[in-house]
Design a protein around this motif. Structure first.
Motif, PDB file in Angstrom:
ATOM      1  N   PHE A 154       0.839  -1.194   0.000  1.00  0.00           N
ATOM      2  CA  PHE A 154       0.000   0.000   0.000  1.00  0.00           C
ATOM      3  C   PHE A 154       0.878   1.251   0.000  1.00  0.00           C
ATOM      4  O   PHE A 154       1.971   1.257   0.566  1.00  0.00           O
ATOM      5  N   THR A 155       0.369   2.320  -0.603  1.00  0.00           N
ATOM      6  CA  THR A 155       1.173   3.535  -0.735  1.00  0.00           C
ATOM      7  C   THR A 155       1.453   4.212   0.598  1.00  0.00           C
ATOM      8  O   THR A 155       2.386   5.006   0.695  1.00  0.00           O
ATOM      9  N   LYS A 156       0.681   3.917   1.633  1.00  0.00           N
ATOM     10  CA  LYS A 156       0.980   4.455   2.963  1.00  0.00           C
ATOM     11  C   LYS A 156       1.938   3.551   3.735  1.00  0.00           C
ATOM     12  O   LYS A 156       2.139   3.741   4.929  1.00  0.00           O
ATOM     13  N   GLY A 157       2.526   2.544   3.046  1.00  0.00           N
ATOM     14  CA  GLY A 157       3.611   1.776   3.623  1.00  0.00           C
ATOM     15  C   GLY A 157       3.327   0.340   3.966  1.00  0.00           C
ATOM     16  O   GLY A 157       4.251  -0.455   4.132  1.00  0.00           O
ATOM     17  N   ARG A 158       2.076  -0.043   4.089  1.00  0.00           N
ATOM     18  CA  ARG A 158       1.742  -1.391   4.555  1.00  0.00           C
ATOM     19  C   ARG A 158       2.078  -2.457   3.520  1.00  0.00           C
ATOM     20  O   ARG A 158       1.798  -2.302   2.334  1.00  0.00           O
ATOM     21  N   THR A 159       2.676  -3.556   3.983  1.00  0.00           N
ATOM     22  CA  THR A 159       2.909  -4.749   3.173  1.00  0.00           C
ATOM     23  C   THR A 159       2.145  -5.907   3.801  1.00  0.00           C
ATOM     24  O   THR A 159       2.155  -6.066   5.021  1.00  0.00           O
ATOM     25  N   ARG A 160       1.505  -6.722   2.958  1.00  0.00           N
ATOM     26  CA  ARG A 160       0.624  -7.758   3.491  1.00  0.00           C
ATOM     27  C   ARG A 160       0.812  -9.051   2.714  1.00  0.00           C
ATOM     28  O   ARG A 160       0.754  -9.072   1.478  1.00  0.00           O
ATOM     29  N   LEU A 161       1.011 -10.160   3.444  1.00  0.00           N
ATOM     30  CA  LEU A 161       1.102 -11.497   2.866  1.00  0.00           C
ATOM     31  C   LEU A 161       0.095 -12.391   3.582  1.00  0.00           C
ATOM     32  O   LEU A 161      -0.015 -12.335   4.814  1.00  0.00           O
ATOM     33  N   THR A 205      -0.812 -15.082   8.299  1.00  0.00           N
ATOM     34  CA  THR A 205      -0.841 -13.679   7.873  1.00  0.00           C
ATOM     35  C   THR A 205       0.398 -12.958   8.386  1.00  0.00           C
ATOM     36  O   THR A 205       0.778 -13.129   9.552  1.00  0.00           O
ATOM     37  N   TYR A 206       0.996 -12.152   7.517  1.00  0.00           N
ATOM     38  CA  TYR A 206       2.112 -11.285   7.915  1.00  0.00           C
ATOM     39  C   TYR A 206       1.816  -9.866   7.426  1.00  0.00           C
ATOM     40  O   TYR A 206       1.471  -9.672   6.257  1.00  0.00           O
ATOM     41  N   VAL A 207       1.932  -8.904   8.315  1.00  0.00           N
ATOM     42  CA  VAL A 207       1.691  -7.501   7.975  1.00  0.00           C
ATOM     43  C   VAL A 207       2.820  -6.658   8.537  1.00  0.00           C
ATOM     44  O   VAL A 207       3.156  -6.765   9.724  1.00  0.00           O
ATOM     45  N   ASP A 208       3.405  -5.821   7.696  1.00  0.00           N
ATOM     46  CA  ASP A 208       4.408  -4.840   8.112  1.00  0.00           C
ATOM     47  C   ASP A 208       3.856  -3.462   7.798  1.00  0.00           C
ATOM     48  O   ASP A 208       3.617  -3.131   6.632  1.00  0.00           O
ATOM     49  N   ASP A 209       3.619  -2.668   8.841  1.00  0.00           N
ATOM     50  CA  ASP A 209       2.985  -1.364   8.666  1.00  0.00           C
ATOM     51  C   ASP A 209       3.848  -0.298   9.338  1.00  0.00           C
ATOM     52  O   ASP A 209       3.738  -0.059  10.538  1.00  0.00           O
ATOM     53  N   PRO A 210       4.741   0.370   8.583  1.00  0.00           N
ATOM     54  CA  PRO A 210       5.655   1.340   9.196  1.00  0.00           C
ATOM     55  C   PRO A 210       4.996   2.653   9.583  1.00  0.00           C
ATOM     56  O   PRO A 210       5.591   3.434  10.346  1.00  0.00           O
ATOM     57  N   MET A 211       3.779   2.915   9.072  1.00  0.00           N
ATOM     58  CA  MET A 211       3.086   4.168   9.372  1.00  0.00           C
ATOM     59  C   MET A 211       1.651   3.872   9.814  1.00  0.00           C
ATOM     60  O   MET A 211       0.681   4.406   9.284  1.00  0.00           O
ATOM     61  N   TYR A 212       1.532   3.029  10.815  1.00  0.00           N
ATOM     62  CA  TYR A 212       0.234   2.628  11.350  1.00  0.00           C
ATOM     63  C   TYR A 212      -0.314   3.749  12.233  1.00  0.00           C
ATOM     64  O   TYR A 212       0.447   4.541  12.805  1.00  0.00           O
ATOM     65  N   GLY A 220       8.054  17.579  10.894  1.00  0.00           N
ATOM     66  CA  GLY A 220       6.635  17.767  11.126  1.00  0.00           C
ATOM     67  C   GLY A 220       6.087  16.827  12.186  1.00  0.00           C
ATOM     68  O   GLY A 220       6.811  16.054  12.809  1.00  0.00           O
ATOM     69  N   ILE A 221       4.757  16.919  12.373  1.00  0.00           N
ATOM     70  CA  ILE A 221       4.083  16.146  13.405  1.00  0.00           C
ATOM     71  C   ILE A 221       3.160  15.111  12.751  1.00  0.00           C
ATOM     72  O   ILE A 221       2.336  15.444  11.906  1.00  0.00           O
ATOM     73  N   ASN A 222       3.352  13.863  13.094  1.00  0.00           N
ATOM     74  CA  ASN A 222       2.375  12.809  12.813  1.00  0.00           C
ATOM     75  C   ASN A 222       2.056  12.204  14.177  1.00  0.00           C
ATOM     76  O   ASN A 222       2.592  11.167  14.560  1.00  0.00           O
ATOM     77  N   TYR A 223       1.198  12.893  14.910  1.00  0.00           N
ATOM     78  CA  TYR A 223       0.984  12.589  16.325  1.00  0.00           C
ATOM     79  C   TYR A 223       0.457  11.176  16.533  1.00  0.00           C
ATOM     80  O   TYR A 223       0.686  10.569  17.573  1.00  0.00           O
ATOM     81  N   TYR A 224      -0.255  10.636  15.568  1.00  0.00           N
ATOM     82  CA  TYR A 224      -0.898   9.334  15.728  1.00  0.00           C
ATOM     83  C   TYR A 224      -0.129   8.206  15.042  1.00  0.00           C
ATOM     84  O   TYR A 224      -0.657   7.112  14.851  1.00  0.00           O
ATOM     85  N   GLY A 225       1.133   8.430  14.689  1.00  0.00           N
ATOM     86  CA  GLY A 225       1.888   7.434  13.954  1.00  0.00           C
ATOM     87  C   GLY A 225       2.716   6.510  14.837  1.00  0.00           C
ATOM     88  O   GLY A 225       3.375   6.949  15.786  1.00  0.00           O
TER      89      GLY A 225
END
Length: 446
Positions: free
Chosen positions: A80-87, A107-114, A140-145
């Motif tokens: 996914f363009t927001k970083g998630r990889t899913r197998l 299931t394997y999920v890698d989400d660097p910007m969850y 900048g601020i990504n307060y929920y990341g």
């Protein structure tokens, strides 16, 4: 969860050249193997655009069980363009073991910007200006990341007690790695990892040291299932009820009670494409013993997985129209209602298709809060590092508010069991109103 826009567009664009079949003129029947391989080209408000591939393999044997297959194998590999990889890979069958249903998956999920929005949903105040927003501050601020990696392996079985009444049991293993958000090298230092809700929750003790970086869980579940549906993937009539206990025996122990009641009512209007169906679900899950660790609080236990990931209150798993995992609590209840209207049937390449619409209404409420005592002092409801006038992050007075949303979807179904889905929803609970929610995926929600 989300899927397959490209396939839906291609099928819809050729519909005008196809042979339309009137309902009841011929009996749909599939035999033997049916293999599908598709590209993923979808979009979700929570995860961005998706690309990759997925596939399903169905085996119908002599066709006597159609549209339910004898065996089903599913898989996906996507990014996914927001970083998630899913197998993902799964196997589901009612016939491998006599009188028993077996469902296994990995299931394997890698989400660097969850996104981590905080505890107790409506009480967790949100400021969307702090969500992945470049401000005058540098970085900048990504307060929920935060970042999150997850591996899950599960195996669930059901066996008949009577024709429609089953006992069920299963085992699920989870491994989590959680930390500060991780960005790609080209975006290095775009956002600060010092000013985040994840860091603030650690400071005040809402996230404890032994769980802040993840952990493991081994869940066992046991209960009963009552199922009178005529078709599993998209029922025209019947009742589907699950009631069971789900407990963790590894690390932080807890026990959850889960109940899901689903009812499908055929409306006798007798359209040529099939009778409309009114469907609703009443759902409740709650921790009844122990306490769920931070890395497992978003999990929504299910005996049979309809989506690759089943978690969170929000997105396409529970109340549509709000952000993924927006409501995290020890207990919550929700209701989904929708009208399913088939308006086109056709046959293409020896496959049976229909197109349907599903306007819907969802609502939910927290029934048991999570670590409320941490937020008892005013100091713990504020974050002095937030670069805004309001530094409040929590308001306990809002925890009992009802969240509700409405929207509509469009479905493209092949052979009555492979369903591509596009849904749009809007949240009408004012503090959670944001951009319109869009979800593309597989299957009806329930």
């Amino acid at each position: 969860m989300m899927k397959k826009l490209l396939t839906a567009v291609l099928a819809a664009s050729t519909a005008g050249t196809m042979l339309f079949a009137q309902a009841g003129k011929e009996r749909e029947m599939k035999k033997g193997w049916n293999v599908g391989l598709f590209p993923t080209a979808t979009y979700s408000t929570d995860t961005g655009f998706q690309w990759g591939a997925f596939g399903d393999i169905y085996y119908y044997g002599d066709g006597s069980t159609y549209p339910d297959p004898l065996h089903r194998i599913s898989w996906e590999a996507s990014h996914f363009t927001k970083g998630r990889t899913r197998l993902y890979a799964s196997y589901d069958s009612k016939h491998l073991i006599p009188r028993m249903r077996l469902n296994v998956s990995g299931t394997y999920v890698d989400d660097p910007m969850y996104n981590f929005w905080g505890y107790n949903g409506t009480a967790a105040l949100q400021d969307y200006s702090l969500w992945a927003n470049k401000t005058d501050f540098s970085p900048g601020i990504n307060y929920y990341g935060i970042s999150r990696k997850m591996f899950r392996a599960l195996a669930n079985v059901q066996r008949h007690i009577t024709e429609h009444f089953n006992w069920a049991a299963g085992i699920n293993y989870w491994h989590w790695v959680i930390g500060d958000m991780r960005e790609s090298p080209k975006n290095d230092n775009r956002y600060s990892t010092d000013i985040t809700l994840y860091r603030r929750y650690q400071e005040i003790g809402a996230i404890r040291p032994g769980e802040a970086t993840g952990g493991d869980a081994l869940e066992l579940n046991a209960g009963v299932v009552y199922d009178t549906r005529d078709i599993e993937a998209a029922p025209n009539r019947g009742i589907w009820v699950e009631a069971y206990l789900n407990g963790n025996v590894l690390g932080n122990g807890y026990l959850k009670a889960c109940t899901y009641f689903r009812h499908y009512l055929s409306i006798p209007i007798h359209l040529s494409s099939g009778d409309p169906v009114f469907a609703y679900r009443l759902a409740w899950q709650q921790t009844v013993a122990g306490e769920t660790p931070f890395y497992m609080i978003q999990n929504v236990p299910l005996l049979v997985q309809r989506n690759m990931i089943s978690e969170g209150f929000g997105s396409d798993n529970t109340v549509r129209g709000i952000r993924e995992n927006r409501v995290l609590a020890e207990g919550f209840a929700w209701v989904n209602t929708e009208l399913r209207i088939k308006f086109i049937n056709f046959k293409l390449f020896n496959q049976y298709f229909y197109i349907a619409a599903n306007p819907f209404f969802d609502a939910g409420i927290i029934t048991k809060g999570y670590r409320e005592q941490v937020f008892e002092t005013e100091a713990n409801t504020l974050d002095p590092n937030i670069p805004s006038e309001s530094k409040a992050i929590y308001d306990p007075g809002k925890m009992g508010d009802i969240i509700y949303s409405a929207g509509a979807g469009l479905k493209l179904a092949m052979n009555q069991n492979f369903v591509l889905s596009l849904e749009l929803a809007h949240c009408f609970y004012a503090p959670m109103i944001a951009d319109p929610w869009i979800g593309m995926g597989l299957n009806y929600q329930f």
